[in-house]
Design an enzyme around this catalytic site. Structure first.
Site, short mmCIF file in Angstrom:
data_model
loop_
_atom_site.label_atom_id
_atom_site.label_comp_id
_atom_site.label_asym_id
_atom_site.label_seq_id
_atom_site.Cartn_x
_atom_site.Cartn_y
_atom_site.Cartn_z
N HIS A 176 0.83 -1.21 0.00
CA HIS A 176 0.00 0.00 0.00
C HIS A 176 0.86 1.25 0.00
O HIS A 176 2.07 1.18 0.18
CB HIS A 176 -0.93 0.02 1.23
CG HIS A 176 -0.19 0.15 2.52
ND1 HIS A 176 0.52 -0.89 3.09
CD2 HIS A 176 -0.04 1.21 3.36
CE1 HIS A 176 1.07 -0.48 4.22
NE2 HIS A 176 0.75 0.80 4.41
N ASP A 206 0.72 5.21 1.90
CA ASP A 206 0.01 5.90 2.98
C ASP A 206 -0.78 7.06 2.39
O ASP A 206 -0.26 7.82 1.58
CB ASP A 206 1.00 6.41 4.04
CG ASP A 206 1.66 5.27 4.80
OD1 ASP A 206 1.11 4.15 4.80
OD2 ASP A 206 2.73 5.51 5.39
N HIS A 238 4.81 0.21 0.08
CA HIS A 238 5.51 -0.58 1.09
C HIS A 238 4.60 -1.65 1.64
O HIS A 238 3.40 -1.64 1.39
CB HIS A 238 6.08 0.32 2.20
CG HIS A 238 5.06 1.17 2.88
ND1 HIS A 238 4.51 2.30 2.33
CD2 HIS A 238 4.48 1.04 4.09
CE1 HIS A 238 3.64 2.84 3.16
NE2 HIS A 238 3.60 2.08 4.24
N ARG A 259 7.29 -8.01 15.78
CA ARG A 259 7.58 -6.65 15.29
C ARG A 259 6.52 -5.72 15.84
O ARG A 259 5.33 -6.01 15.80
CB ARG A 259 7.57 -6.60 13.77
CG ARG A 259 7.79 -5.18 13.22
CD ARG A 259 7.81 -5.18 11.69
NE ARG A 259 7.69 -3.84 11.17
CZ ARG A 259 8.70 -2.99 11.04
NH1 ARG A 259 9.91 -3.34 11.40
NH2 ARG A 259 8.50 -1.78 10.56
#
Length: 195
Positions: free
Chosen positions: A68, A70, A125, A135
């Site tokens: 996607h 942002d 990303h 994470r």
């Protein structure tokens, strides 16, 4: 948490001022006044990606958060020193971003791409899962008020040509909710698509 959000918001605004200065945009607060507006649609998100078992990795990378861009003006991301963030290069290859718990990762958002008439691009990303370690990422998304118009700044239109038609942040969000994550969510607002 409030102190942290205030800090990253201030950092995002300082970065936006430097971008405006570099582009010779006056006033220098052209971008950051949208984020500082009390009706700003900025958000803070905490993402947790637990480690995945080896048998879940049979087909290669296990996606934690899909491909996607942002949507907001700017994103400020920090993680817990764990691999997972990848960006898509122009040649179609995914590259891992080395984790660094002492650094911030700054993303240009779709809104800034439009306001700069494509001079700055929002980067595609994704996050892939890690086999051995959780994470954790903290992201501040600096956004504009829902009613604000988003359009290329006149000073950045080469030869007077705008790549994008004008739209509001609300219109963008409404359109984005109808699309899939990996789709080009700006496509509907490109002048070529509007013709």
């Amino acid at each position: 948490m409030n102190d942290y959000v205030s800090f990253v918001k201030k950092m995002a605004c300082e970065i936006l001022e430097m971008l405006a200065e570099g582009l010779k945009i006056q006033p220098r607060n052209t971008f950051n006044k949208l984020v500082m507006n009390e009706e700003s649609d900025s958000i803070f998100r905490l993402n947790h990606y637990p480690p995945c078992l080896d048998d879940q990795f049979k087909g290669g990378n296990l996606i934690g958060f899909g491909e996607h861009t942002d949507p907001q003006i700017i994103s400020v991301l920090r993680s817990n020193n764990t691999f997972g963030l990848q960006i898509l290069l122009k040649d179609g290859n995914w590259v891992s971003i080395p984790p660094d718990q002492t650094s911030f990762f700054i993303n240009v958002g779709d809104s800034l791409q439009v306001m700069t008439n494509g001079m700055f691009k929002s980067v595609r990303h994704r996050v892939v899962a890690n086999k051995s370690k959780s994470r954790l990422s903290m992201i501040y998304f600096g956004g504009q008020p829902l009613c604000k118009k988003i359009a290329p700044l006149p000073s950045l239109m080469k030869g007077g040509d705008s790549v994008y038609q004008e739209f509001t942040w609300f219109e963008y969000k409404k359109s984005a909710y109808r699309s899939r994550l990996a789709e080009n969510r700006l496509g509907e607002f490109e002048k070529i698509a509007a013709s």
